[in-house]
Every structure is written in C-alpha cells, then in structure tokens.
Design an enzyme around this catalytic site. Structure first.
Site, PDB file in Angstrom:
ATOM      1  N   ASP A 137      -4.047 -13.283   4.605  1.00 26.44           N
ATOM      2  CA  ASP A 137      -5.479 -12.700   4.990  1.00 26.44           C
ATOM      3  C   ASP A 137      -6.619 -13.168   4.264  1.00 26.44           C
ATOM      4  O   ASP A 137      -7.977 -12.683   4.366  1.00 26.44           O
ATOM      5  CB  ASP A 137      -5.409 -11.249   4.929  1.00 26.44           C
ATOM      6  CG  ASP A 137      -4.599 -10.604   3.939  1.00 26.44           C
ATOM      7  OD1 ASP A 137      -4.470 -11.387   2.893  1.00 26.44           O
ATOM      8  OD2 ASP A 137      -4.289  -9.407   4.215  1.00 26.44           O
ATOM      9  N   ASP A 193      -2.213 -11.172  -1.393  1.00 26.54           N
ATOM     10  CA  ASP A 193      -2.838 -10.555  -0.503  1.00 26.54           C
ATOM     11  C   ASP A 193      -4.218 -10.329  -0.659  1.00 26.54           C
ATOM     12  O   ASP A 193      -4.602 -10.031  -1.940  1.00 26.54           O
ATOM     13  CB  ASP A 193      -2.138  -9.055   0.214  1.00 26.54           C
ATOM     14  CG  ASP A 193      -2.358  -8.731   1.401  1.00 26.54           C
ATOM     15  OD1 ASP A 193      -1.832  -8.746   2.237  1.00 26.54           O
ATOM     16  OD2 ASP A 193      -3.597  -7.923   1.381  1.00 26.54           O
ATOM     17  N   HIS A 237       0.791  -1.233  -0.051  1.00 30.00           N
ATOM     18  CA  HIS A 237      -0.047  -0.053  -0.117  1.00 30.00           C
ATOM     19  C   HIS A 237       0.875   1.172  -0.187  1.00 30.00           C
ATOM     20  O   HIS A 237       0.287   2.301   0.004  1.00 30.00           O
ATOM     21  CB  HIS A 237      -0.884   0.071   1.141  1.00 30.00           C
ATOM     22  CG  HIS A 237      -1.877  -1.163   1.168  1.00 30.00           C
ATOM     23  ND1 HIS A 237      -2.689  -1.534   0.209  1.00 30.00           N
ATOM     24  CD2 HIS A 237      -2.094  -1.947   2.268  1.00 30.00           C
ATOM     25  CE1 HIS A 237      -3.522  -2.485   0.398  1.00 30.00           C
ATOM     26  NE2 HIS A 237      -3.087  -2.702   1.690  1.00 30.00           N
ATOM     27  N   HIS A 266      -5.952  -7.790  -0.073  1.00 28.25           N
ATOM     28  CA  HIS A 266      -6.178  -6.309  -0.248  1.00 28.25           C
ATOM     29  C   HIS A 266      -5.357  -5.833  -1.601  1.00 28.25           C
ATOM     30  O   HIS A 266      -4.345  -6.504  -1.588  1.00 28.25           O
ATOM     31  CB  HIS A 266      -5.883  -5.443   0.780  1.00 28.25           C
ATOM     32  CG  HIS A 266      -6.163  -5.817   2.121  1.00 28.25           C
ATOM     33  ND1 HIS A 266      -5.556  -6.271   3.218  1.00 28.25           N
ATOM     34  CD2 HIS A 266      -7.594  -5.496   2.528  1.00 28.25           C
ATOM     35  CE1 HIS A 266      -6.503  -6.519   4.089  1.00 28.25           C
ATOM     36  NE2 HIS A 266      -7.817  -6.155   3.859  1.00 28.25           N
TER      37      HIS A 266
END
Length: 320
Positions: free
Chosen positions: A242, A165, A117, A167
């Site tokens: 995740d 991931d 990110h 996200h």
C-alpha cells in the site's frame, strides 16, 4: 521457498465492501504460474493456546464462538461468520508455520497476514488476530525450551518487526511496549490511519506524497538505527503493497521499482547478517487490484533469490 495460504476461506462481504478479498487467490495463482519454486502450502489453523500467548481469552472466545458485540466487529471492519473466524485463525497459523520454516531455511512467507492493527483484546482495520505477534511469541517459547549441548538454556530469542505497510502497526507496537525482547520498527504515512498512533521502538512518519528517494533514504537510516539497538535472531517483515503510488488508501507515491528496491534492501540486510526472515503481505488496496498483486509477486521474486542463497549454506551455518 515455502509459502502458506488461506485464501480458500472467503469472507461473505457485502456488496461494495472496500476490502480486496480477491487479491489473495490472485497472488497464489500468479505464484503457481510464474514462480513454481515457491512451495504453496495450505495454512494450518492457529490453536487457542497459540492465540492466548498474545490475545485475551475473552477476545479469543468472542471471535471463535461468534459472540463479539457489534461495536467490536465495526472496529474490525468485517461482519462475523464462521469463515471470518476460520480465516483469522489460518492467517495466524500461516505466519506461525512460516516462522518455523524460516529458522531452518532462512526465508518463508504468508501470502496474507501482517494484521498489525489487532491488539491483545480487540481487532481493528481489517485485522482480527495479530499474526506476527503470535508467531513471535510462539518462536520465543519454543526457542526457550530447547537446551544447548551443555544442558543450559538458550538465551532469549530477540525478534525484530520491520513493518513497511503504509499504516502504522499500532496493535503490534502496543502489544510489545516495554518488552526488550521484541523491537518494532514502522515506516508509515504520518497522516494516515490509524489516526491515534501507538509508540513503537522506532517510528518513522512520512509525509503525504513521499517518493522513492526519500522513502529509501528513510528506510536506510531506520535500518542503521535498528542495528544499533537490537541484535535480532529472526525478523518479521510486513511487505505492504500500500505505499504504492496506485494505492487507494496509501497517500504515498512509491513506484513499483521503489518497492522492489525496498524489498531487496530489507532482505539483503537480513541476509548479510544471516538473520532468518519471515514475511507477510500486509496491506494493498490498489485502484487496480492487478497492480497490488504485481507488487506482491515481485516481493516473492526478490525473496526467492535470497532463499536460494540460504540453501547454498552448509546446514551448520544456518540458525536451527
């Protein structure tokens, strides 16, 4: 198989902070106890020069010198401290070091990392610097400086980022937009953070509640499309825990067996093509932190098997 850690740099987080800092040391302890063939090595700190291959000088200075304004730190999600800055440098250094090892041994890892990110000029979502982006640029720079036997320069090193991931890797996608030398692939929750996605080379949004069969089918299709569009010399794999059904932030329903099959498929895809693989652990926020650590430990078990296959090759059959 070599793996680099930086868990000795623990951030002084406030009580009730949702980031599971303890998982990194727990994973290292699990590997030391159960997988002694994983060579655990303290991560070096990334240099300012390495960070500057991706990040702006103003942002590097703000983090390393502790002058980042509150809004920048709020977006990252961590308060500033000397440990925060040092951990950020070591997390990047671990992936850089693992990438160098992977080019000679086939596989290597960072016990943390996957900080996807982070943009060139800011962080976000518990990510300070973008370790995979920096490591990709370091490898490309070092690769281009090496000449072939006839004295000519090598062709540019092509890089693929396989981001699994839960996200989307918005920072990574933004950093490499318009760059034909790096292909970014992301399978992620469609309605999950970040809510404003960045366009990568191949984005595969998944619905809430997606299970093993649909997830693995989507991965298979994505790998086929990757092969048709990129011939990478190295792959960076973000093996996020995740997507697991027990994750507090994931919103998918992938079982532990499903994640093991995912890891095996990515690693086999690279092995079949003799593409060196660098993997990082990325996110994992299990309701039970032990579940997250177990998923990550399984990733290392799978990787160790493929690393042993690489060691069975003649040295001149490896990428060096």
């Amino acid at each position: 198989m070599q793996a680099f850690y930086s868990d000795q740099f623990v951030l002084p987080l406030p009580e009730g902070h949702r980031f599971p800092m303890a998982k990194y040391r727990m994973l290292r302890d699990q590997l030391a106890q159960h997988l002694p063939e994983v060579r655990l090595t303290e991560a070096p700190a990334a240099t300012r020069g390495e960070l500057a291959l991706v990040h702006t000088q103003a942002y590097i200075d703000a983090i390393l010198e502790g002058t980042a304004v509150p809004a920048v730190l709020r977006e990252i999600g961590f308060p500033w401290s000397p440990a925060m800055a040092e951990r950020a440098r070591r997390s990047v250094g671990a992936t850089v070091a693992a990438a160098r090892v992977a080019l000679t041994e086939g596989l290597a890892a960072n016990l943390a990392g996957g900080t996807h990110h982070a943009y060139a000029d800011k962080g976000g979502g518990f990510c300070v610097f973008n370790d995979v982006a920096v490591a990709a640029r370091v490898l490309q720079a070092e690769w281009s400086r090496t000449r072939l036997a006839d004295g000519s320069h090598r062709p540019a090193l092509q890089v693929a980022v396989i981001d699994l991931d839960v996200h989307q890797g918005n920072g990574t996608a933004h950093i490499f937009q318009g760059d034909d030398s790096v292909f970014t692939l992301s399978l992620h929750g469609d309605k999950n953070f970040p809510f404003r996605k960045e366009a990568g080379d191949l984005d595969v949004p998944l619905p809430d509640g997606c299970g093993d069969a649909d997830y693995l089918a989507a991965l298979e299709q994505a790998l086929q499309r990757l092969e048709g569009q990129c011939q990478p010399g190295v792959v960076f794999y973000l093996a996020g825990a995740d997507p697991h059904e027990g994750d507090r932030l994931g919103r998918l329903n992938i079982t532990a067996d499903g994640l093991e099959a995912r890891d095996r498929r990515v690693m086999d895809w690279c092995w079949q093509r003799r593409i060196p693989l660098v993997f990082t652990m990325a996110g994992g926020y299990g309701t039970k932190i032990e579940d997250t650590v177990q998923v990550q430990r399984t990733t290392y078990q799978v990787a160790l098997g493929y690393w042993k296959r690489w060691q069975g090759l003649q040295p001149n059959a490896r990428l060096a």
